[in-house]
Design an enzyme around this catalytic site. Sequence first.
Site, PDB file in Angstrom:
ATOM      1  N   PRO A  15       0.853  -1.193   0.000  1.00  0.00           N
ATOM      2  CA  PRO A  15       0.000   0.000   0.000  1.00  0.00           C
ATOM      3  C   PRO A  15       0.887   1.240   0.000  1.00  0.00           C
ATOM      4  O   PRO A  15       1.804   1.325   0.826  1.00  0.00           O
ATOM      5  CB  PRO A  15      -0.783  -0.116   1.323  1.00  0.00           C
ATOM      6  CG  PRO A  15       0.042  -0.997   2.207  1.00  0.00           C
ATOM      7  CD  PRO A  15       0.828  -1.907   1.294  1.00  0.00           C
ATOM      8  N   GLN A  68      -6.600  -1.075   2.463  1.00  0.00           N
ATOM      9  CA  GLN A  68      -5.931  -0.802   3.728  1.00  0.00           C
ATOM     10  C   GLN A  68      -6.642   0.322   4.462  1.00  0.00           C
ATOM     11  O   GLN A  68      -6.827   1.412   3.913  1.00  0.00           O
ATOM     12  CB  GLN A  68      -4.461  -0.419   3.556  1.00  0.00           C
ATOM     13  CG  GLN A  68      -3.808  -0.357   4.951  1.00  0.00           C
ATOM     14  CD  GLN A  68      -2.395   0.153   4.953  1.00  0.00           C
ATOM     15  OE1 GLN A  68      -2.148   1.283   4.527  1.00  0.00           O
ATOM     16  NE2 GLN A  68      -1.469  -0.649   5.443  1.00  0.00           N
ATOM     17  N   CYS A  98       2.330   3.050   9.801  1.00  0.00           N
ATOM     18  CA  CYS A  98       2.587   4.388   9.260  1.00  0.00           C
ATOM     19  C   CYS A  98       2.930   5.349  10.390  1.00  0.00           C
ATOM     20  O   CYS A  98       2.192   5.435  11.371  1.00  0.00           O
ATOM     21  CB  CYS A  98       1.360   4.878   8.495  1.00  0.00           C
ATOM     22  SG  CYS A  98       1.563   6.547   7.880  1.00  0.00           S
ATOM     23  N   LYS A 137      -0.740  -4.924   8.826  1.00  0.00           N
ATOM     24  CA  LYS A 137       0.624  -4.599   8.376  1.00  0.00           C
ATOM     25  C   LYS A 137       1.282  -3.784   9.476  1.00  0.00           C
ATOM     26  O   LYS A 137       0.763  -2.728   9.858  1.00  0.00           O
ATOM     27  CB  LYS A 137       0.582  -3.800   7.068  1.00  0.00           C
ATOM     28  CG  LYS A 137       1.959  -3.356   6.568  1.00  0.00           C
ATOM     29  CD  LYS A 137       1.834  -2.818   5.147  1.00  0.00           C
ATOM     30  CE  LYS A 137       3.164  -2.342   4.583  1.00  0.00           C
ATOM     31  NZ  LYS A 137       3.503  -0.975   5.009  1.00  0.00           N
ATOM     32  N   ASN A 209       8.253  -7.470   4.484  1.00  0.00           N
ATOM     33  CA  ASN A 209       8.306  -6.237   3.681  1.00  0.00           C
ATOM     34  C   ASN A 209       9.513  -5.398   4.103  1.00  0.00           C
ATOM     35  O   ASN A 209       9.945  -5.451   5.237  1.00  0.00           O
ATOM     36  CB  ASN A 209       6.996  -5.437   3.888  1.00  0.00           C
ATOM     37  CG  ASN A 209       7.079  -4.014   3.353  1.00  0.00           C
ATOM     38  OD1 ASN A 209       6.980  -3.046   4.103  1.00  0.00           O
ATOM     39  ND2 ASN A 209       7.284  -3.874   2.054  1.00  0.00           N
ATOM     40  N   GLY A 210      10.020  -4.618   3.126  1.00  0.00           N
ATOM     41  CA  GLY A 210      11.076  -3.659   3.409  1.00  0.00           C
ATOM     42  C   GLY A 210      12.353  -3.958   2.644  1.00  0.00           C
ATOM     43  O   GLY A 210      12.987  -4.985   2.857  1.00  0.00           O
ATOM     44  N   ARG A 232       8.530   0.227  -3.090  1.00  0.00           N
ATOM     45  CA  ARG A 232       9.118   1.201  -4.016  1.00  0.00           C
ATOM     46  C   ARG A 232       9.664   0.568  -5.293  1.00  0.00           C
ATOM     47  O   ARG A 232       9.524   1.142  -6.377  1.00  0.00           O
ATOM     48  CB  ARG A 232      10.207   2.000  -3.285  1.00  0.00           C
ATOM     49  CG  ARG A 232       9.622   2.969  -2.280  1.00  0.00           C
ATOM     50  CD  ARG A 232      10.627   3.445  -1.281  1.00  0.00           C
ATOM     51  NE  ARG A 232      10.990   2.390  -0.339  1.00  0.00           N
ATOM     52  CZ  ARG A 232      11.789   2.556   0.700  1.00  0.00           C
ATOM     53  NH1 ARG A 232      12.331   3.741   0.918  1.00  0.00           N
ATOM     54  NH2 ARG A 232      12.060   1.552   1.514  1.00  0.00           N
TER      55      ARG A 232
HETATM   56  C1  LIG Z   1       5.033   6.891  -1.334  1.00  0.00           C
HETATM   57  C2  LIG Z   1       4.809   5.859  -0.249  1.00  0.00           C
HETATM   58  C3  LIG Z   1       3.589   5.805   0.393  1.00  0.00           C
HETATM   59  C4  LIG Z   1       3.345   4.838   1.376  1.00  0.00           C
HETATM   60  N1  LIG Z   1       2.092   4.741   1.923  1.00  0.00           N
HETATM   61  C5  LIG Z   1       1.805   3.706   2.771  1.00  0.00           C
HETATM   62  C6  LIG Z   1       0.474   3.447   3.212  1.00  0.00           C
HETATM   63  O1  LIG Z   1      -0.488   4.128   2.832  1.00  0.00           O
HETATM   64  N2  LIG Z   1       0.279   2.402   4.066  1.00  0.00           N
HETATM   65  C7  LIG Z   1       1.314   1.594   4.491  1.00  0.00           C
HETATM   66  O2  LIG Z   1       1.084   0.648   5.241  1.00  0.00           O
HETATM   67  N3  LIG Z   1       2.570   1.821   4.074  1.00  0.00           N
HETATM   68  C8  LIG Z   1       2.825   2.830   3.214  1.00  0.00           C
HETATM   69  N4  LIG Z   1       4.102   2.982   2.716  1.00  0.00           N
HETATM   70  C9  LIG Z   1       5.156   2.033   3.139  1.00  0.00           C
HETATM   71  C10 LIG Z   1       5.201   0.843   2.168  1.00  0.00           C
HETATM   72  O3  LIG Z   1       3.979   0.128   2.177  1.00  0.00           O
HETATM   73  C11 LIG Z   1       6.345  -0.113   2.554  1.00  0.00           C
HETATM   74  O4  LIG Z   1       6.094  -0.607   3.854  1.00  0.00           O
HETATM   75  C12 LIG Z   1       7.700   0.586   2.555  1.00  0.00           C
HETATM   76  O5  LIG Z   1       7.875   1.411   1.402  1.00  0.00           O
HETATM   77  C13 LIG Z   1       8.841  -0.439   2.622  1.00  0.00           C
HETATM   78  O6  LIG Z   1       8.798  -1.315   1.524  1.00  0.00           O
HETATM   79  P1  LIG Z   1       9.803  -1.118   0.252  1.00  0.00           P
HETATM   80  O7  LIG Z   1      11.191  -1.006   0.820  1.00  0.00           O
HETATM   81  O8  LIG Z   1       9.595  -2.341  -0.586  1.00  0.00           O
HETATM   82  O9  LIG Z   1       9.395   0.155  -0.409  1.00  0.00           O
HETATM   83  C14 LIG Z   1       4.364   3.940   1.747  1.00  0.00           C
HETATM   84  C15 LIG Z   1       5.601   4.011   1.090  1.00  0.00           C
HETATM   85  C16 LIG Z   1       5.822   4.947   0.094  1.00  0.00           C
HETATM   86  C17 LIG Z   1       7.150   4.980  -0.621  1.00  0.00           C
END
Ligand SMILES: Cc1cc2nc3c(=O)[nH]c(=O)nc-3n(C[C@H](O)[C@H](O)[C@H](O)COP(=O)(O)O)c2cc1C
Length: 339
Positions: A15, A68, A98, A137, A209-210, A232
């Site tokens: 998300p 979500q 978040c 999450k 995740n991450g 991302r």
């Molecule tokens: C632009 C952006 C918006 C995000 N918005 C949410 C969100 O609405 N809800 C959420 O649980 N995480 C949100 N995240 C976090 C991502 O879901 C994820 O946990 C985080 O980017 C780590 O994963 P990654 O390293 O694969 O990007 C957001 C991340 C980004 C970059």
Amino acid sequence: MKMKINQRYRFCIAPMMEWTDRHCRYFHRMLTRRALLYSEMITTGAVIHGDRARLLACDPAEQPVALQLGGCDPRALAHCAAIGEGFGFTEINLNVGCPSDRVQEGRFGAYLMAEPALVGDCVAAMKARVHVPVTVKCRIGVDEQDPEEALDALTAAVERAGVDALIVHARKAWLKGLSPRENRDVPPLDYDRVYRLKAAHARLPIVLNGGVASVEAAAEHLEHVDGVMMGRAAYQEPWRLLAVDAQAFGVPAPFSDPKAAAVALIPYIERELARGVRLHAITRHVLGLFRGVPGARAFRRHLATQGVKASANAVTFRDALALIDSGQAAPRTVDTVAA
Ligand SMILES: Cc1cc2nc3c(=O)[nH]c(=O)nc-3n(C[C@H](O)[C@H](O)[C@H](O)COP(=O)(O)O)c2cc1C
């Protein structure tokens, strides 16, 4: 075809606010038929008082897709979960990760890591109202919490409440001192903590995740956990998603190359434009599709200059696609994600 429960979570797209709107999800679905998609976080306040038709619209073609929710009041969450189910979402996910100021003021999101019993109540209330899976999450902890204890306490509470899966962003969040963006990069990743959680909870699907930067890296995590969630890397380099169905699910990719997938998006663009949607609202999600391919820069430039005009239409997109060198439409492999 009904999937085995553990297959359901094998590959998820995170998300992401402002990013994973319905146009983005439709586009991602062109690149992978099997990944589980997630909406942006939508707060209970927005669902109850906002423009539901706009916030919760989802196309049947997006399935499977999770909504979500952000909130901390069990009754409001149960009500919103039922509304989300009515709009066609096939999973309801609660945000416990978040760290934005807005979320902290409302005492939800990552703040809830400190309130496991309340998170359990939220899950139980949602489970009692909907037929679709309810998932959470979370982070491994916040602030000074010990990730061993904090994650165990949260997991025990949601498992007791009947949660269907737990997605763990494998780093802490710092509620004071770091911006939401910094909270996605600065606290160190601890994949072993998530692996240990899985080892201790054989029956609960655990999704990691991450920092997962490629589908190949995701496949390695799948040796330890039930699923991987990519954020991302999926958004910024969506071409990577073309490998998901084959590598994570053992079925053929929907399209042989990114350009074929982009061409297949055109009927959707025409349909949405006819409903009054601006081209840019859709194509902004497509900009990274050809990273590393000859013509990619010209493609992006065309969309950045012509695609943003009010008069831009499917022909504008076709013209941008014509700038991509078809002979080499498979991007070179890039192992890291651009910041
Ligand atoms: C632009 C952006 C918006 C995000 N918005 C949410 C969100 O609405 N809800 C959420 O649980 N995480 C949100 N995240 C976090 C991502 O879901 C994820 O946990 C985080 O980017 C780590 O994963 P990654 O390293 O694969 O990007 C957001 C991340 C980004 C970059």
